[in-house]
Enzyme design. Structure first.
Site, PDB file in Angstrom:
ATOM      1  N   GLU A  96      18.534  -8.097   4.562  1.00  0.00           N
ATOM      2  CA  GLU A  96      18.700  -6.693   4.999  1.00  0.00           C
ATOM      3  C   GLU A  96      19.287  -6.528   6.408  1.00  0.00           C
ATOM      4  OE1 GLU A  96      15.180  -4.298   4.096  1.00  0.00           O
ATOM      5  OE2 GLU A  96      14.739  -5.517   2.331  1.00  0.00           O
ATOM      6  N   ARG A 110       7.194   5.428  18.852  1.00  0.00           N
ATOM      7  CA  ARG A 110       8.274   5.197  17.898  1.00  0.00           C
ATOM      8  C   ARG A 110       8.826   6.524  17.400  1.00  0.00           C
ATOM      9  NH1 ARG A 110      10.765   2.036  14.002  1.00  0.00           N
ATOM     10  NH2 ARG A 110      10.560   3.323  12.146  1.00  0.00           N
ATOM     11  N   TRP A 122      10.324  10.254   3.540  1.00  0.00           N
ATOM     12  CA  TRP A 122      10.842   9.990   4.879  1.00  0.00           C
ATOM     13  C   TRP A 122      12.131  10.763   5.157  1.00  0.00           C
ATOM     14  CZ3 TRP A 122       9.586   3.992   5.084  1.00  0.00           C
ATOM     15  CH2 TRP A 122       8.211   3.847   5.351  1.00  0.00           C
ATOM     16  N   ASP A 129      11.513  -0.550  -3.311  1.00  0.00           N
ATOM     17  CA  ASP A 129      10.453  -0.368  -2.305  1.00  0.00           C
ATOM     18  C   ASP A 129       9.886   1.030  -2.344  1.00  0.00           C
ATOM     19  OD1 ASP A 129      10.381  -2.896  -1.057  1.00  0.00           O
ATOM     20  OD2 ASP A 129      12.231  -2.440   0.033  1.00  0.00           O
ATOM     21  N   HIS A 178       7.250  -2.771  -3.563  1.00  0.00           N
ATOM     22  CA  HIS A 178       6.420  -3.120  -2.420  1.00  0.00           C
ATOM     23  C   HIS A 178       5.819  -1.839  -1.855  1.00  0.00           C
ATOM     24  CE1 HIS A 178       4.905  -4.574   1.330  1.00  0.00           C
ATOM     25  NE2 HIS A 178       5.625  -3.666   1.962  1.00  0.00           N
ATOM     26  N   GLU A 223      -0.042  -4.769   1.014  1.00  0.00           N
ATOM     27  CA  GLU A 223      -0.564  -5.242   2.291  1.00  0.00           C
ATOM     28  C   GLU A 223      -2.063  -5.454   2.150  1.00  0.00           C
ATOM     29  OE1 GLU A 223       0.887  -2.827   5.503  1.00  0.00           O
ATOM     30  OE2 GLU A 223      -0.948  -3.214   6.618  1.00  0.00           O
ATOM     31  N   HIS A 273       2.240  -7.866  11.263  1.00  0.00           N
ATOM     32  CA  HIS A 273       2.208  -6.953  12.412  1.00  0.00           C
ATOM     33  C   HIS A 273       1.839  -7.670  13.701  1.00  0.00           C
ATOM     34  CE1 HIS A 273       1.625  -4.563   8.769  1.00  0.00           C
ATOM     35  NE2 HIS A 273       2.442  -3.729   9.375  1.00  0.00           N
TER      36      HIS A 273
HETATM   37  N1  GLN Z   1      12.170  -4.321   1.930  1.00  0.00           N
HETATM   38  C1  GLN Z   1      11.697  -3.696   3.122  1.00  0.00           C
HETATM   39  C2  GLN Z   1      11.606  -4.696   4.264  1.00  0.00           C
HETATM   40  O1  GLN Z   1      11.280  -5.805   4.027  1.00  0.00           O
HETATM   41  C3  GLN Z   1      10.361  -3.046   2.929  1.00  0.00           C
HETATM   42  C4  GLN Z   1       9.838  -2.446   4.210  1.00  0.00           C
HETATM   43  C5  GLN Z   1       8.625  -1.591   4.094  1.00  0.00           C
HETATM   44  O2  GLN Z   1       7.935  -1.623   3.132  1.00  0.00           O
HETATM   45  N2  GLN Z   1       8.305  -0.833   5.088  1.00  0.00           N
HETATM   46  O3  GLN Z   1      11.833  -4.379   5.400  1.00  0.00           O
HETATM   47 ZN    ZN Z   2       5.502  -2.792   3.796  1.00  0.00          ZN
END
Ligand code: GLN
Ligand code: ZN
Length: 435
Positions: free
Chosen positions: A165, A196, A242, A280, A322, A346, A375
């Site tokens: 990415e 942020r 978002w 995602d 995800h 997570e 993190h």
């Molecule tokens: N594919 C995205 C990344 O790895 C997913 C980021 C996310 O879930 N915030 O950055």
């Molecule tokens: Zn994430």
């Protein structure tokens, strides 16, 4: 997360389409509107005749503008049927086909998508935006970054790779910029959390996808390796949550429009040869309304949108998703209803407590509970990750488990990511050897 904040001044936006601009109001403009209303209340309508006429005119152009209303989108929306919301076979059948196709080991290892957005990557992006780096130079630079990330993943020994990415500024902006119906500001910053800030896309019109968005980067990265490389797209619910969203149609409808566009992308990726596609939905959970009574409706259309974008592929194509901050206990039914082949979530900081929902609820599909907290700069060792996997195994079967970090790695450094992933792969290998 951001729905309540408003950017400061629309007048700073000199590049916005004038029609789109006439439909918007930022903080300064909203205060102006309040002042107008005050004048009208005090002195009557004539006091603000000009302003009111302009506002009325903007409302009329918005109702009729071809930038907002796209007949083709309306037709496609009307044609959504149940077949478009369902994979061809059940998960059990798909899992069988996919197992035979990929031949992955137990506890397959992968990552969430992004690799470190280093100072070098950000500098190149800024130079490209300023015009001091040409398109060709920038593309070459991104190819080198991608190729290096693929090589590093192979060296680390991951089973399922990603492209990294590097070309993406942000997971929503990257797609919003390529979809019709979105506008972007130069100065429309709003606070995300702490210090942020982000500039949210403005979703003002019907959404369509003029051309493929993520295919070329996936194709390039996959050409460099024999391992399966997951393609990455952002899901409709996250794109919606978002963005600033138009108020002239229900959010559910805007979300389904995005779902159709992402569905096109997913089908194009499959056609180009992508065997695994990750959609995602980082922000699905955070879009949950505060009022309990509204949650069911939200989850209903959110899951529906996900199914629309993910169900156009063959059984042998593995759909991943995800989710961040996945407090699942209250929404586990919705997660299951997404019917995704593999979900990564997570869980490391909560020491797998987030998996409690899975004790009583038999979640049927594959899961990658994060075993490494991205993190923090801390590099966990293999023993620590094995302990987390052991906790996950109390709640999920070995056949269901895949091994991955908690989230994307873009905020980390390579000298943190590399050793952590080496340890993660070692943990998976040791468990395989022992089982
Ligand atoms: N594919 C995205 C990344 O790895 C997913 C980021 C996310 O879930 N915030 O950055
Ligand atoms: Zn994430």
């Amino acid at each position: 997360m951001l729905a309540a904040s408003c950017p400061i001044d629309l007048d700073l936006e000199t590049d916005l389409d004038p029609d789109v601009k006439s439909w918007l109001a930022f903080s300064v403009q909203k205060i102006g509107e309040l002042a107008t209303l005050g004048r009208v209340l005090a002195k009557g309508w004539e006091e603000a005749a000009d302003v009111l006429a302009a506002s009325e005119g903007a409302a009329v152009t918005r109702e009729t503008s071809p930038n907002v209303h796209n007949e083709n989108v309306a037709k496609r929306m009307a044609a959504i049927d149940d077949g478009m919301r369902r994979r061809r076979s059940s998960f059990a059948r798909r899992a069988e086909v996919q197992r035979a196709r990929f031949g992955l080991p137990t506890f397959p290892t992968t990552t969430i998508g992004s690799f470190p957005q280093t100072a070098e990557v950000r500098k190149a992006r800024a130079a490209h935006a300023r015009g001091t780096m040409s398109d060709a130079q920038h593309e070459q630079f991104l190819k080198e970054q991608t190729a290096r990330a693929v090589r590093r993943q192979e060296d680390i020994g991951l089973d399922v790779l990603v492209h990294g990415e590097f070309e993406r500024n942000d997971m929503v902006q990257y797609f919003g910029e390529q979809l019709s119906g979105f506008a972007f500001t130069k100065h429309g910053w709003v606070q995300s959390y702490g210090s942020r800030c982000v500039r949210l896309p403005i979703l003002f019109g019907d959404v369509s996808r003029p051309k493929p968005m993520a295919v070329e980067w996936w194709r390039y990265a996959q050409s460099l390796t024999k391992k399966p490389l997951k393609a990455m797209v952002t899901g409709p619910v996250t794109i919606l949550n978002w963005s600033f969203v138009r108020d002239d149609i229900p959010r559910s409808e805007a979300c389904r429009q995005i779902a159709l566009a992402i569905r096109d992308e997913v089908i194009d990726l499959e056609r180009s040869g992508a065997m695994m596609i990750q959609i995602d939905e980082a922000a699905l959970r955070e879009g949950l309304p505060l009022r309990k009574s509204q949650c069911k409706t939200y989850l209903g259309w959110a899951v529906d949108s996900f199914r629309i974008c993910s169900s156009g592929v063959a059984d042998e194509t593995q759909i991943h998703t995800h989710m961040c901050y996945s407090e699942f206990n209250d929404i586990i039914d919705a997660i299951a209803a997404m019917d995704v082949d593999v979900i990564s979530i997570e869980t490391s900081r909560s020491k797998m407590q987030l998996l409690d929902a899975f004790k009583s609820y038999k979640y049927p599909n594959e899961i990658g509970p994060g075993v490494y907290d991205i993190h923090s700069p801390r590099v966990p060792d293999a023993a620590e990750m094995k302990n987390l996997i052991a906790l996950a195994r109390q709640r999920l079967s070995d056949a269901q488990l895949s091994i991955n970090p908690d989230c994307g790695l873009k905020t980390r450094r390579w000298d943190e990511v590399r050793p952590a992933l080496i340890n993660m792969v070692a943990a998976a290998r040791e468990l395989r050897a022992a089982s």
